[in-house]
Design a protein around this motif. Sequence first.
Motif, short mmCIF file in Angstrom:
data_model
loop_
_atom_site.label_atom_id
_atom_site.label_comp_id
_atom_site.label_asym_id
_atom_site.label_seq_id
_atom_site.Cartn_x
_atom_site.Cartn_y
_atom_site.Cartn_z
N ALA A 24 0.56 -1.20 0.38
CA ALA A 24 -0.02 0.30 -0.19
C ALA A 24 0.94 1.31 0.31
O ALA A 24 0.55 2.41 -1.20
N VAL A 25 1.98 0.89 1.05
CA VAL A 25 2.44 2.21 0.96
C VAL A 25 3.47 2.57 -0.35
O VAL A 25 3.59 3.62 -1.09
N LYS A 27 1.79 1.64 -3.22
CA LYS A 27 1.62 2.10 -4.75
C LYS A 27 1.01 3.94 -4.46
O LYS A 27 0.64 4.36 -5.42
N GLU A 28 1.03 4.22 -2.93
CA GLU A 28 0.43 5.47 -2.45
C GLU A 28 1.84 6.06 -3.98
O GLU A 28 1.99 7.23 -3.60
N ARG A 29 2.98 6.19 -3.13
CA ARG A 29 4.48 6.19 -4.57
C ARG A 29 4.59 6.40 -5.96
O ARG A 29 5.24 5.93 -6.95
#
Length: 285
Positions: A24-25, A27-29
């Motif tokens: 998830a982290v 994907k935020e990037r």
Amino acid sequence: MAAELLEGKVVAEAVLEDVASRVAVMKERGVTPGLGTILVGDDGPSVSYVNKKRETCKSVGIASFHIEIPASAGQADLLAAVKDFNESPDVDAYIIQYPLPGGFDFNEALLLMDPDKDADGLHPVNLGRLVLQEPGPVPCTPAGIREMLKHYQIAVEGKEVVIIGRGPTLGRPLSLLMTLKQPFANAAVTVVHSGIADLGSYTRRADIIIAAAGCPGIVQPDMVRPGAVVISGGISWEGRKLLPDVAEEVGEVAGWITPRLGGVGPTTVAMLLRNTMLAAERRLS
């Protein structure tokens, strides 16, 4: 008194929860990790394993890419699939589902693989990294077994571990992993196999027995010291029936034991996805 169970599903869930949060982290990037699978032929267990891996990818947010090659195809088709995944920017790591049908050379395909995209950790470069204790993907089933020992806080350091089986996907790399000077390793390791006349003379002295031979019931109750830890990593099939290496009656002697279903299998899939996530993190860095 029956042994306590080493439930692989519980261990896998903990690993996958960590994988999902780290994905998830990423994907935020703007990065979505991708796992590729190459399946040759239509072997039932192999099809089932690949489907499970793809389903689990979806549950943690990893993209899944799949190439199917019919058993009637040739080695050139397999090598072309390997090259496709080597070159794909969307695939961070991938596997060639083993075993392959007759007429295909797994080792040739493995050697063509980009070592940094080796999700199974079986490329010679990655096995060399394991020997040298350098960062790299660790073979999934051995890594899952160590994760299981860690989760249940089973003492390993300084203990006597007997591994039955010397195969390249489990017994051999596991013996390397268990001897490393690391937590939940650093053990005295003996590797034996089905060609040894008296396996019991080795296993009866072991604190931890790990069966990885693919021989149904090769570990019997009279081969186990009372209270020992027994892990069944090798399996075979009789039609659709799964046959573990460890006889069910061993559970009356051992202190800890993996269940017939839901033992090492779930942790293997979880470690595959962890290797994929780590490959994506390396891409980001």
